[in-house]
Design a protein around this motif. Structure first.
Motif, PDB file in Angstrom:
ATOM      1  N   ARG A   1       0.878  -1.262  -0.061  1.00 23.59           N
ATOM      2  CA  ARG A   1       0.062   0.109  -0.017  1.00 23.59           C
ATOM      3  C   ARG A   1       0.749   1.084   0.053  1.00 23.59           C
ATOM      4  NH1 ARG A   1      -2.191  -3.858   3.520  1.00 23.59           N
ATOM      5  NH2 ARG A   1      -4.396  -4.309   2.920  1.00 23.59           N
ATOM      6  N   MET A   2       1.937   1.174   0.589  1.00 24.21           N
ATOM      7  CA  MET A   2       3.165   2.365   0.575  1.00 24.21           C
ATOM      8  C   MET A   2       3.519   2.713  -0.820  1.00 24.21           C
ATOM      9  SD  MET A   2       3.702   4.421   3.078  1.00 24.21           S
ATOM     10  CE  MET A   2       3.550   3.983   4.844  1.00 24.21           C
ATOM     11  N   GLY A   3       3.371   1.730  -1.772  1.00 29.03           N
ATOM     12  CA  GLY A   3       3.802   1.742  -2.987  1.00 29.03           C
ATOM     13  C   GLY A   3       3.180   2.969  -3.780  1.00 29.03           C
ATOM     14  N   GLY A   4       1.910   3.266  -3.141  1.00 30.44           N
ATOM     15  CA  GLY A   4       1.250   4.255  -3.903  1.00 30.44           C
ATOM     16  C   GLY A   4       1.417   5.804  -3.353  1.00 30.44           C
ATOM     17  N   ALA A   5       2.233   5.873  -2.398  1.00 30.88           N
ATOM     18  CA  ALA A   5       2.408   7.263  -1.780  1.00 30.88           C
ATOM     19  C   ALA A   5       2.907   8.416  -2.573  1.00 30.88           C
ATOM     20  CB  ALA A   5       3.662   7.124  -0.416  1.00 30.88           C
ATOM     21  N   VAL A   6       3.888   8.123  -3.486  1.00 28.16           N
ATOM     22  CA  VAL A   6       4.342   9.319  -4.093  1.00 28.16           C
ATOM     23  C   VAL A   6       3.260   9.454  -5.325  1.00 28.16           C
ATOM     24  CG1 VAL A   6       6.050  10.036  -5.670  1.00 28.16           C
ATOM     25  CG2 VAL A   6       6.785   8.999  -3.573  1.00 28.16           C
ATOM     26  N   ALA A   7       2.929   8.509  -5.955  1.00 25.69           N
ATOM     27  CA  ALA A   7       2.003   8.588  -7.024  1.00 25.69           C
ATOM     28  C   ALA A   7       0.732   9.257  -6.553  1.00 25.69           C
ATOM     29  CB  ALA A   7       1.562   7.204  -7.881  1.00 25.69           C
ATOM     30  N   ASN A   8       0.068   8.913  -5.414  1.00 22.60           N
ATOM     31  CA  ASN A   8      -1.404   9.443  -5.151  1.00 22.60           C
ATOM     32  C   ASN A   8      -1.377  10.531  -4.434  1.00 22.60           C
ATOM     33  OD1 ASN A   8      -2.723   7.172  -6.196  1.00 22.60           O
ATOM     34  ND2 ASN A   8      -2.340   6.238  -4.309  1.00 22.60           N
ATOM     35  N   ALA A   9      -0.081  11.106  -3.809  1.00 24.73           N
ATOM     36  CA  ALA A   9      -0.037  12.390  -3.103  1.00 24.73           C
ATOM     37  C   ALA A   9      -0.633  13.558  -3.827  1.00 24.73           C
ATOM     38  CB  ALA A   9       1.257  12.431  -2.598  1.00 24.73           C
ATOM     39  N   PRO A  10       0.055  13.851  -5.204  1.00 24.99           N
ATOM     40  CA  PRO A  10      -0.376  15.153  -6.188  1.00 24.99           C
ATOM     41  C   PRO A  10      -2.087  14.949  -5.967  1.00 24.99           C
ATOM     42  CG  PRO A  10       1.555  13.984  -7.001  1.00 24.99           C
ATOM     43  CD  PRO A  10       1.002  13.045  -6.146  1.00 24.99           C
ATOM     44  N   ALA A  11      -2.659  13.955  -6.349  1.00 27.10           N
ATOM     45  CA  ALA A  11      -3.995  13.903  -6.631  1.00 27.10           C
ATOM     46  C   ALA A  11      -4.581  14.247  -5.113  1.00 27.10           C
ATOM     47  CB  ALA A  11      -4.588  12.588  -6.873  1.00 27.10           C
ATOM     48  N   ILE A  12      -4.155  13.893  -4.049  1.00 24.06           N
ATOM     49  CA  ILE A  12      -4.879  14.054  -3.006  1.00 24.06           C
ATOM     50  C   ILE A  12      -4.671  15.773  -2.615  1.00 24.06           C
ATOM     51  CG2 ILE A  12      -4.645  13.868  -0.445  1.00 24.06           C
ATOM     52  CD1 ILE A  12      -6.067  11.510  -1.763  1.00 24.06           C
ATOM     53  N   GLY A  13      -3.417  16.020  -2.846  1.00 19.61           N
ATOM     54  CA  GLY A  13      -3.226  17.660  -2.944  1.00 19.61           C
ATOM     55  C   GLY A  13      -4.069  18.434  -3.737  1.00 19.61           C
ATOM     56  N   GLN A  14      -4.588  17.997  -4.998  1.00 19.83           N
ATOM     57  CA  GLN A  14      -5.603  18.736  -5.550  1.00 19.83           C
ATOM     58  C   GLN A  14      -6.769  18.746  -5.262  1.00 19.83           C
ATOM     59  OE1 GLN A  14      -5.513  17.065  -9.634  1.00 19.83           O
ATOM     60  NE2 GLN A  14      -3.408  17.390  -9.898  1.00 19.83           N
ATOM     61  N   LEU A  15      -7.229  17.485  -4.617  1.00 21.31           N
ATOM     62  CA  LEU A  15      -8.678  17.371  -4.008  1.00 21.31           C
ATOM     63  C   LEU A  15      -8.881  18.282  -2.908  1.00 21.31           C
ATOM     64  CD1 LEU A  15      -9.277  13.798  -4.540  1.00 21.31           C
ATOM     65  CD2 LEU A  15     -10.126  15.407  -5.918  1.00 21.31           C
ATOM     66  N   ALA A  16      -7.625  18.259  -1.915  1.00 23.59           N
ATOM     67  CA  ALA A  16      -7.644  19.159  -0.842  1.00 23.59           C
ATOM     68  C   ALA A  16      -7.720  20.660  -1.112  1.00 23.59           C
ATOM     69  CB  ALA A  16      -6.161  18.860  -0.245  1.00 23.59           C
ATOM     70  N   ALA A  17      -7.420  21.064  -2.163  1.00 26.55           N
ATOM     71  CA  ALA A  17      -7.208  22.335  -2.680  1.00 26.55           C
ATOM     72  C   ALA A  17      -8.604  22.651  -3.128  1.00 26.55           C
ATOM     73  CB  ALA A  17      -6.205  22.737  -3.621  1.00 26.55           C
ATOM     74  N   ALA A  18      -9.321  21.735  -3.733  1.00 25.15           N
ATOM     75  CA  ALA A  18     -10.722  21.742  -4.250  1.00 25.15           C
ATOM     76  C   ALA A  18     -11.720  21.897  -3.155  1.00 25.15           C
ATOM     77  CB  ALA A  18     -11.130  20.781  -5.298  1.00 25.15           C
ATOM     78  N   LEU A  19     -11.545  21.154  -2.102  1.00 26.36           N
ATOM     79  CA  LEU A  19     -12.555  20.990  -1.086  1.00 26.36           C
ATOM     80  C   LEU A  19     -11.838  21.741   0.342  1.00 26.36           C
ATOM     81  CD1 LEU A  19     -13.296  17.170  -1.451  1.00 26.36           C
ATOM     82  CD2 LEU A  19     -14.747  19.076  -1.706  1.00 26.36           C
ATOM     83  N   HIS A  20     -11.031  22.729   0.256  1.00 28.46           N
ATOM     84  CA  HIS A  20     -10.429  23.678   1.154  1.00 28.46           C
ATOM     85  C   HIS A  20     -11.708  24.209   2.142  1.00 28.46           C
ATOM     86  CE1 HIS A  20      -7.937  26.298   3.481  1.00 28.46           C
ATOM     87  NE2 HIS A  20      -7.094  25.403   3.176  1.00 28.46           N
ATOM     88  N   GLY A  21     -11.391  23.868   3.394  1.00 30.90           N
ATOM     89  CA  GLY A  21     -12.411  24.525   4.365  1.00 30.90           C
ATOM     90  C   GLY A  21     -13.914  23.772   4.177  1.00 30.90           C
ATOM     91  N   TYR A  22     -13.818  22.946   3.335  1.00 30.26           N
ATOM     92  CA  TYR A  22     -15.238  21.873   3.636  1.00 30.26           C
ATOM     93  C   TYR A  22     -15.272  21.410   5.174  1.00 30.26           C
ATOM     94  CZ  TYR A  22     -17.863  17.368   2.836  1.00 30.26           C
ATOM     95  OH  TYR A  22     -19.113  16.693   2.998  1.00 30.26           O
ATOM     96  N   THR A  23     -16.826  21.642   5.407  1.00 32.89           N
ATOM     97  CA  THR A  23     -17.177  21.299   6.845  1.00 32.89           C
ATOM     98  C   THR A  23     -17.582  19.882   7.108  1.00 32.89           C
ATOM     99  OG1 THR A  23     -19.041  22.612   6.501  1.00 32.89           O
ATOM    100  CG2 THR A  23     -17.422  23.728   7.561  1.00 32.89           C
ATOM    101  N   GLY A  24     -18.104  19.153   5.995  1.00 31.81           N
ATOM    102  CA  GLY A  24     -18.657  18.022   6.310  1.00 31.81           C
ATOM    103  C   GLY A  24     -17.598  16.961   6.909  1.00 31.81           C
ATOM    104  N   THR A  25     -17.962  15.685   6.555  1.00 29.83           N
ATOM    105  CA  THR A  25     -16.869  14.607   7.045  1.00 29.83           C
ATOM    106  C   THR A  25     -16.041  13.840   5.754  1.00 29.83           C
ATOM    107  OG1 THR A  25     -18.482  13.785   8.759  1.00 29.83           O
ATOM    108  CG2 THR A  25     -16.982  11.941   7.636  1.00 29.83           C
ATOM    109  N   VAL A  26     -14.969  13.724   5.616  1.00 28.00           N
ATOM    110  CA  VAL A  26     -14.298  13.099   4.598  1.00 28.00           C
ATOM    111  C   VAL A  26     -13.592  11.899   5.045  1.00 28.00           C
ATOM    112  CG1 VAL A  26     -12.309  13.464   3.016  1.00 28.00           C
ATOM    113  CG2 VAL A  26     -13.659  15.380   3.714  1.00 28.00           C
TER     114      VAL A  26
END
Ligand SMILES: NC(=O)c1ccc[n+]([C@@H]2O[C@H](COP(=O)([O-])OP(=O)(O)OC[C@H]3O[C@@H](n4cnc5c(N)ncnc54)[C@H](O)[C@@H]3O)[C@@H](O)[C@H]2O)c1
Length: 311
Positions: free
Chosen positions: A96-121
């Motif tokens: 599972r750790m093998g996805g860290a470098v590949a998936n991190a940028p996608a997670i970063g983009q989603l964090a930017a798009a949902l910045h300040g979201y108040t629901g549950t993630v």
């Protein structure tokens, strides 16, 4: 099926194997009135929404699916993140750790798009302990939980129940730490019908370690088990049910899988007592995940996110 769901809207980001299983599960459970689906391309999101709409029609499910963009998910009570970047995982251990470098940028983009979201993630993307922390810290969202230790715990209780020929409900026990090779089986506090019993610990550990690989080898991906773990976590985090769920969450400055007792949607950590060996394993998992997080956090891609946004 027709009944009125307790929850208004849930969003899913990522229309792949697990995203499809989560959508199917929510539709068949009649969990929410609206299901919003976003993915890397609008075509993927529209296709999954159409397929789930067919399911809604044929089963009279109350769940109305719709494709949208990530920013459209802002009014959902919960968002489930199940993206996976395109990469080849060649690892045999610490898979599972093998996805860290590949998936991190996608997670970063989603964090930017949902910045300040108040629901549950709920983050499902692996390595989930690292990705859920990354999403939480980049998005500023306060209710972020990672899925994985609850699936490990369910697998552990089921394996022990099979071994002892008792119902899984007779077994109380947790798997905590990393959703991965540094998972900690809380054997010393495990009970069967409220009694401590001798455990075939190595056999249980081996079953836990190999189960996901066996499923993937046979049918390509694990999907239904994770979807069930998402549904169970949605029940607790959205206050549909009270109870304990082992989720990845902040703990003493780190971030890893721990049992959380949810009461009306509010979590309180409730770690079982650990013997000395389990405590050492828990510390090892914590150190491993902090180190992995720091490595991911310093990736240059996270400083200047790709301009392409998820649709
Ligand atoms: N935590 C767990 O218990 C658990 C269990 C199983 C799988 N997983 C993880 O879940 C993730 C998804 O697995 P899968 O089998 O569904 O993968 P998959 O490749 O089948 O699907 C991934 C989907 O994400 C989409 N996607 C990629 N980048 C995106 C972005 N930036 N924005 C929106 N969508 C994007 C892809 O187009 C694809 O539809 C993986 O990281 C996998 O390891 C976790």
């Amino acid at each position: 099926m027709s009944r009125t769901p307790a929850v208004g809207a849930v969003g899913i980001v990522g229309a792949g194997a697990v995203g499809q299983a989560v959508a199917t599960t929510l539709c068949m459970a009649g969990f929410c009135r609206r299901l919003l689906i976003a993915s890397r391309t609008a075509e993927q999101a529209a296709a999954l929404a159409a397929d789930i709409d067919d399911m809604r029609q044929t089963t009279a499910s109350p769940v109305h699916p719709r494709a949208g963009r990530v920013v459209d998910l802002a009014d959902c009570q919960a968002v489930v993140i199940v993206v996976r970047a395109s990469f080849t995982n060649t690892r045999n251990t610490d898979v599972r750790m093998g996805g860290a470098v590949a998936n991190a940028p996608a997670i970063g983009q989603l964090a930017a798009a949902l910045h300040g979201y108040t629901g549950t993630v709920l983050v499902v993307t692996n390595p989930v302990d690292v990705m859920s922390r990354l999403f939480a810290e980049l998005s500023g969202c306060e209710r972020v939980f990672g899925i994985g230790s609850n699936l490990d715990s369910a697998r552990y209780r089921a394996a022990l129940a099979r071994h002892l020929h008792v119902p899984a409900t007779a077994v109380a026990g947790h798997v905590i730490g990393e959703h991965g090779d540094a998972a900690v089986v809380c054997a010393s506090a495990t009970t069967v019908n409220d009694q401590r019993v001798p455990l075939p610990l190595q056999q249980l550990r081996d079953e836990l370690t190999t189960r996901a690989g066996l499923i993937s080898a046979g049918i390509g991906r694990t999907r239904s088990g994770p979807a069930g773990a998402v549904l169970s976590a949605l029940h607790k985090t959205l206050a549909v049910d009270d109870g304990i769920e082992e989720l990845s969450a902040p703990y003493e400055g780190g971030w890893l899988g721990i049992p959380l007792r949810f009461t009306r949607g509010q979590p309180v950590a409730c770690l079982p007592s650990l013997d000395a060996a389990e405590q050492r394993q828990f510390t090892t998992a914590d150190t491993k995940l902090r180190t992995a997080y720091q490595a991911v956090r310093s990736l240059p891609e996270l400083e200047s996110p790709d301009s392409e946004r998820a649709s």
